[in-house]
Design an enzyme around this catalytic site. Structure first.
Site, mmCIF file in Angstrom:
data_model
loop_
_atom_site.group_PDB
_atom_site.id
_atom_site.type_symbol
_atom_site.label_atom_id
_atom_site.label_comp_id
_atom_site.label_asym_id
_atom_site.label_seq_id
_atom_site.Cartn_x
_atom_site.Cartn_y
_atom_site.Cartn_z
ATOM 1 N N SER A 1 0.804 -1.221 0.000
ATOM 2 C CA SER A 1 0.000 0.000 0.000
ATOM 3 C C SER A 1 0.837 1.271 0.000
ATOM 4 O O SER A 1 0.368 2.323 -0.450
ATOM 5 C CB SER A 1 -0.944 0.014 1.208
ATOM 6 O OG SER A 1 -0.215 -0.133 2.419
ATOM 7 N N HIS B 1 -0.897 6.454 6.099
ATOM 8 C CA HIS B 1 -0.350 6.176 4.771
ATOM 9 C C HIS B 1 0.027 7.496 4.092
ATOM 10 O O HIS B 1 -0.498 8.557 4.441
ATOM 11 C CB HIS B 1 -1.371 5.434 3.905
ATOM 12 C CG HIS B 1 -1.378 3.956 4.126
ATOM 13 N ND1 HIS B 1 -1.822 3.391 5.294
ATOM 14 C CD2 HIS B 1 -0.983 2.920 3.328
ATOM 15 C CE1 HIS B 1 -1.712 2.068 5.208
ATOM 16 N NE2 HIS B 1 -1.200 1.765 4.026
#
Length: 308
Positions: free
Chosen positions: A50, A268
């Protein structure tokens, strides 16, 4: 990373959540930028998890939807700035090193092909950012920062982080076996949590964060060790991302604990973080800084759509 919020929000991926993207689209990079025009015949393949795929940054690619792969992740910026001949991105959120070689079950329950299927003898350039999902390392680190040292298995996490080196080495060797003429760049993870102090976005004390960030550093050390042993180049994002963690407010390259559609998944990289990674990889490849763009726009004729 394997976080439940990604599964809950997966339905948003195919619709292209662009709201709020511009708010985090600043061009905050540490080094001066020089204009560079690069025209190449590079066949580029991007592999990873990711932190390469970029879940919920702007518009998601749908090939396949279950990988939560952004059109503005660092591979897309890199493909744009290098003006590559072909660009194949098979990075997938939640991927482990095992998913390089085996079919992967994605968040939507479907499966996608092994990432290494995208690499061939024609491949010239490979970037790979992976390892944080192996042994559940990053999931455990996030849980640790929500708890106490008594509930955080630091010694086990340190041992697991060291094991990643062998997995990365084997991954690079298998890449080079498929693509003997390719140049491989193993991309490290940026700082997510502060190396000193704390803030409301983290919620943990410095006493807890110290061991957590030490494990994150060991993981990057493993990536570098594995890359070097196999003949790849390591791109150190830990060094250049210092001061851009979740506590950096307007200078943060990573999102905080809240899911923000169009911005990023929790903990993230945001679009400015992806742009920063692409810039660092570009410098490693060319020795120069790129001419930055707000969004990634690789040549549509160069983009290879992936079969599930």
């Amino acid at each position: 990373m394997r976080w439940g919020v990604l599964l809950a929000a997966l339905a948003l991926a195919a619709t292209g959540c662009e709201g709020g993207q511009a708010a985090d689209g600043d061009l905050d990079l540490p080094d001066p930028v020089v204009e560079t025009e690069v025209t190449t015949d590079i066949d580029y393949v991007a592999l990873g998890d990711s932190f390469s795929a970029g879940p919920f940054i702007g518009t998601m690619r749908t090939d396949p939807t279950g990988c939560a792969r952004s059109r503005d992740n660092y591979p897309a910026f890199l493909a744009d700035w290098l003006d590559v001949a072909t660009y194949t991105d098979v990075s997938c959120s939640a991927a482990t090193t095992a998913d390089l070689y085996e079919r992967m079950r994605m968040f939507d329950g479907k499966t996608t092909r092994p990432q290494l299927d995208a690499v061939s003898a024609d491949t010239d350039l490979v970037t790979i950012g992976i390892g944080g999902n192996d042994f559940g390392i990053y999931d455990s680190l996030i849980r640790c920062q929500d708890g106490t040292l008594a509930t955080c298995p630091v010694a086990d996490l340190e041992a697991d982080a060291r094991k990643v080196a062998d997995r990365v080495e084997q991954a690079v060797r298998r890449i080079l076996k498929r693509a003997p003429e390719a140049t491989v760049y193993v991309v490290g993870y940026p700082d997510i949590l502060p190396t000193e102090g704390t803030c409301a976005a983290v919620g943990a004390s410095p006493a807890v964060l110290g061991p957590v960030t030490r494990v994150a550093g060991l993981l990057n050390d493993s990536l570098q060790e594995g890359a070097t042993a196999a003949g790849a180049t390591y791109v150190d994002m830990e060094a250049v991302s210092e001061g851009h963690d979740v506590c950096a407010k307007g200078r943060a390259w990573v999102n905080g604990p809240r899911f923000r559609a169009g911005i990023a998944a929790p903990f993230h990289p945001k679009i400015n973080g992806m742009r920063a990674v692409a810039a660092e990889v570009f410098r490693e490849i060319t020795g120069e800084a790129p001419e930055l763009s707000e969004y990634a726009e690789p040549d549509p004729d160069a983009v290879v759509l992936n079969r599930p």
